[in-house]
Write an enzyme that holds these catalytic residues in place. Structure first.
Site, PDB file in Angstrom:
ATOM      1  N   VAL A 122      -0.084   0.318   0.615  1.00  0.00           N
ATOM      2  CA  VAL A 122      -1.426  -0.186   0.889  1.00  0.00           C
ATOM      3  C   VAL A 122      -2.334   0.767   0.114  1.00  0.00           C
ATOM      4  O   VAL A 122      -2.601   1.883   0.556  1.00  0.00           O
ATOM      5  CB  VAL A 122      -1.740  -0.192   2.401  1.00  0.00           C
ATOM      6  N   PRO A 123      -2.766   0.351  -1.085  1.00  0.00           N
ATOM      7  CA  PRO A 123      -3.299   1.292  -2.083  1.00  0.00           C
ATOM      8  C   PRO A 123      -4.739   1.752  -1.881  1.00  0.00           C
ATOM      9  O   PRO A 123      -5.628   1.449  -2.683  1.00  0.00           O
ATOM     10  CB  PRO A 123      -3.143   0.507  -3.388  1.00  0.00           C
ATOM     11  N   CYS A 124      -4.969   2.543  -0.857  1.00  0.00           N
ATOM     12  CA  CYS A 124      -6.312   3.075  -0.628  1.00  0.00           C
ATOM     13  C   CYS A 124      -6.711   4.053  -1.736  1.00  0.00           C
ATOM     14  O   CYS A 124      -7.896   4.333  -1.910  1.00  0.00           O
ATOM     15  CB  CYS A 124      -6.427   3.702   0.758  1.00  0.00           C
ATOM     16  N   HIS A 125      -5.733   4.530  -2.509  1.00  0.00           N
ATOM     17  CA  HIS A 125      -6.048   5.427  -3.627  1.00  0.00           C
ATOM     18  C   HIS A 125      -6.820   4.698  -4.731  1.00  0.00           C
ATOM     19  O   HIS A 125      -7.420   5.343  -5.589  1.00  0.00           O
ATOM     20  CB  HIS A 125      -4.768   6.059  -4.194  1.00  0.00           C
ATOM     21  N   ARG A 126      -6.848   3.390  -4.706  1.00  0.00           N
ATOM     22  CA  ARG A 126      -7.555   2.610  -5.724  1.00  0.00           C
ATOM     23  C   ARG A 126      -9.032   2.415  -5.403  1.00  0.00           C
ATOM     24  O   ARG A 126      -9.733   1.709  -6.123  1.00  0.00           O
ATOM     25  CB  ARG A 126      -6.874   1.250  -5.904  1.00  0.00           C
TER      26      ARG A 126
END
Length: 153
Positions: A122-126
């Site tokens: 779940v790409p919260c780094h994006r």
């Protein structure tokens, strides 16, 4: 009871947890895990680790894992919106807030990102600041920078 197993990766030690049928957590493992965890590399956890290693090596852009995301309705909306950000792209907190129907909710989006239990997949780094700057990452900005760098190549 949750199962947990630990892996050394490009971003440090990760803990991957499942509930027997779904991945429930992927997080940095800076502390020992005590309590109601069975330290066991299940098939599901092993599959998740293999997919993560492929991601770190630049060989995987999407994950195919059963996930169990436990959060509020708002958090779940945000996490779903994060999963819609294409590999190698970023969105601002404001863009995610608008996407989930709360245009003035940039801070709330940041709070939901901070509670994301399944990092990378779940790409919260994006999610970045409106000016493109790297801000706000629960596992540290240095890790966010590495993850975005992997996706640029």
């Amino acid at each position: 009871m949750k199962n947990v197993f630990f892996y050394d990766t490009k971003i440090g030690k990760l803990a991957i947890m499942d509930n027997g049928t779904e991945i429930t957590n992927i997080e940095t493992a800076e502390e020992e895990y005590n309590g109601d965890y069975n330290i066991c590399e299940t098939k599901l956890i092993k599959n998740a680790s293999e997919q993560l290693y492929e991601y770190f090596d630049g060989e995987r852009r999407e994950f195919n894992l059963p996930l169990k995301l436990s959060g509020t309705d708002f958090q779940n909306k945000v996490w779903k919106a994060l999963c819609e950000i294409p590999y190698g792209e970023t969105r601002s907190y404001k863009q995610i807030a608008e996407r989930v129907g709360n245009p003035s909710g940039s801070r709330a989006v940041g709070g939901a990102n901070n509670k994301n239990p399944i990092m990378i997949v779940v790409p919260c780094h994006r999610v970045v600041g409106s000016n493109g700057n790297l801000i706000g990452y629960a596992s540290g900005l240095h890790i966010k920078e590495v993850l975005l760098s992997i996706e640029k190549h």
